[in-house]
Write an enzyme that holds these catalytic residues in place. Structure first.
Site, PDB file in Angstrom:
ATOM      1  N   ASP A  85       7.373   5.724   7.538  1.00 32.53           N
ATOM      2  CA  ASP A  85       7.590   4.209   7.185  1.00 32.53           C
ATOM      3  C   ASP A  85       6.403   3.887   5.859  1.00 32.53           C
ATOM      4  O   ASP A  85       5.366   4.289   6.052  1.00 32.53           O
ATOM      5  CB  ASP A  85       7.456   3.234   8.171  1.00 32.53           C
ATOM      6  CG  ASP A  85       8.871   3.518   9.060  1.00 32.53           C
ATOM      7  OD1 ASP A  85       9.693   4.179   8.665  1.00 32.53           O
ATOM      8  OD2 ASP A  85       8.832   2.950  10.286  1.00 32.53           O
ATOM      9  N   ARG A  86       6.819   2.781   5.063  1.00 30.59           N
ATOM     10  CA  ARG A  86       5.817   2.530   4.148  1.00 30.59           C
ATOM     11  C   ARG A  86       4.407   2.102   4.919  1.00 30.59           C
ATOM     12  O   ARG A  86       3.490   2.341   4.442  1.00 30.59           O
ATOM     13  CB  ARG A  86       6.364   1.270   3.336  1.00 30.59           C
ATOM     14  CG  ARG A  86       5.257   0.545   2.514  1.00 30.59           C
ATOM     15  CD  ARG A  86       5.989  -0.789   2.078  1.00 30.59           C
ATOM     16  NE  ARG A  86       7.255  -0.646   1.410  1.00 30.59           N
ATOM     17  CZ  ARG A  86       7.252  -0.544   0.012  1.00 30.59           C
ATOM     18  NH1 ARG A  86       5.912  -0.220  -0.758  1.00 30.59           N
ATOM     19  NH2 ARG A  86       8.184  -0.180  -0.625  1.00 30.59           N
TER      20      ARG A  86
END
EC number: 5.4.99.-
Length: 314
Positions: free
Chosen positions: A145-146
């Site tokens: 995830d970012r």
């Protein structure tokens, strides 16, 4: 901005190569950024880096003269601000990604993505087109995830990519995370099971203890590493690897990840000054059960980093 006309000697070459040869003092990062922002045109049409130019083509390059002539790029373009190399050999690269950067282009894409920065790093080393096929570019083997930091594996050639994808699918590369969660865990070790439903429109998932329609089963294994000031540090192993699984599953049992704005609570996150979710992919174990071809030398190898959590003590 500069305009160049493709010569006979440059004909049938990719436009990226022509630009590098024409402006040897220009940082490669500036060229990557120009292609990403669609600031390069051939005969008035925006093109990608792999466009093959022909004699007489007019190439418009919308990069400032200072940068084309070799002026340094800003600190924001420095790859070290986004990742550090944890392991590298001729076949693979393992980087330790900082939170806040997407691993690949998406609808919320920032100025740079991890894979673009990796290409830039390898380009500066002269390794980007080292594989047998000139069309292959080093590729992500999995995602984070970012706002999750930690280890990401990149394959440098197609043979390694094929092997790594299969080993990940067969669970022969084990991925371990550390996270900080709110509250004291009921048990020091547990294997949690539940069901996950993904809501694409809302970009989130929902967890339940019984299987609703369209759900996927999930298994999350955790071990308590420490406990202090109502915060538990956990090691987590994903037995299944679903979207947002760790964050959503731990929040479901009442222990949200500190700093998680989607599944956590502001009442907990704000006093702790957590700018990113306290979740880090901190360890990889190459636990190959069978033949791994050109990557057999990685069998049994462990790569580990120290998670970089930044919260206030309360």
């Amino acid at each position: 901005m500069r305009t160049i006309t493709v010569t006979a000697a440059q004909s049938n070459k990719k436009i990226g190569r022509i630009i590098r040869e024409s402006f040897p003092e220009m940082p490669s990062s500036a060229m990557f950024k120009a292609f990403r922002k669609k600031d390069v045109k051939a005969n008035g049409v925006r093109v990608k880096e792999d466009y093959v130019a022909m004699e007489g083509d007019r190439l418009d390059i919308y990069i400032s003269d200072e940068i084309l002539d070799g002026s340094p790029v800003s600190d924001a373009e420095n790859t070290k601000a986004y990742f550090n190399v944890s392991y590298e050999d001729a076949n693979i690269l393992v980087v330790n990604k900082q939170p806040g950067i997407a691993v690949h282009p998406d609808r919320e894409q920032a100025d740079s993505t991890l894979i673009e920065l990796v290409h830039r790093y390898l380009q500066e080393k002269g390794e980007l087109y080292e594989s047998a096929s000139d069309d292959f570019k080093p590729s992500l083997c999995h995602r984070l995830d970012r706002n999750t930091g930690g280890l990401v594996i990149i394959a440098k050639n197609s043979g390694s990519l094929k092997i790594l994808l299969k080993k990940i699918k067969d669970k022969e590369i084990k991925k371990y995370y550390q996270c900080l969660v709110w509250g004291k865990m009921e048990r020091n070790y547990e294997e949690l099971t539940a069901y996950l439903v993904k809501d694409e429109l809302r970009s989130r998932v929902f967890i339940s203890d019984s299987p609703p329609k369209g759900s996927q089963n999930i298994t999350t294994r955790y071990r308590v590493l420490s406990y202090e000031s109502n915060i538990s540090r956990l090691e987590v192993e994903l037995i299944t690897g679903r979207t947002h699984q760790i964050r959503a599953h731990l929040a479901h049992i009442g222990h949200p990840v500190i700093g998680d704005g989607k599944y956590g609570t502001n009442a907990i996150n704000r006093p702790l000054g957590a700018k990113h979710q306290s979740l880090w992919a901190y360890k990889l174990v190459f636990d190959f059960a069978g033949d791994a071809g050109c990557l057999n030398y990685l069998k049994g190898k462990k790569i580990q980093v120290v998670p970089e959590f930044n919260i206030k003590k309360i």
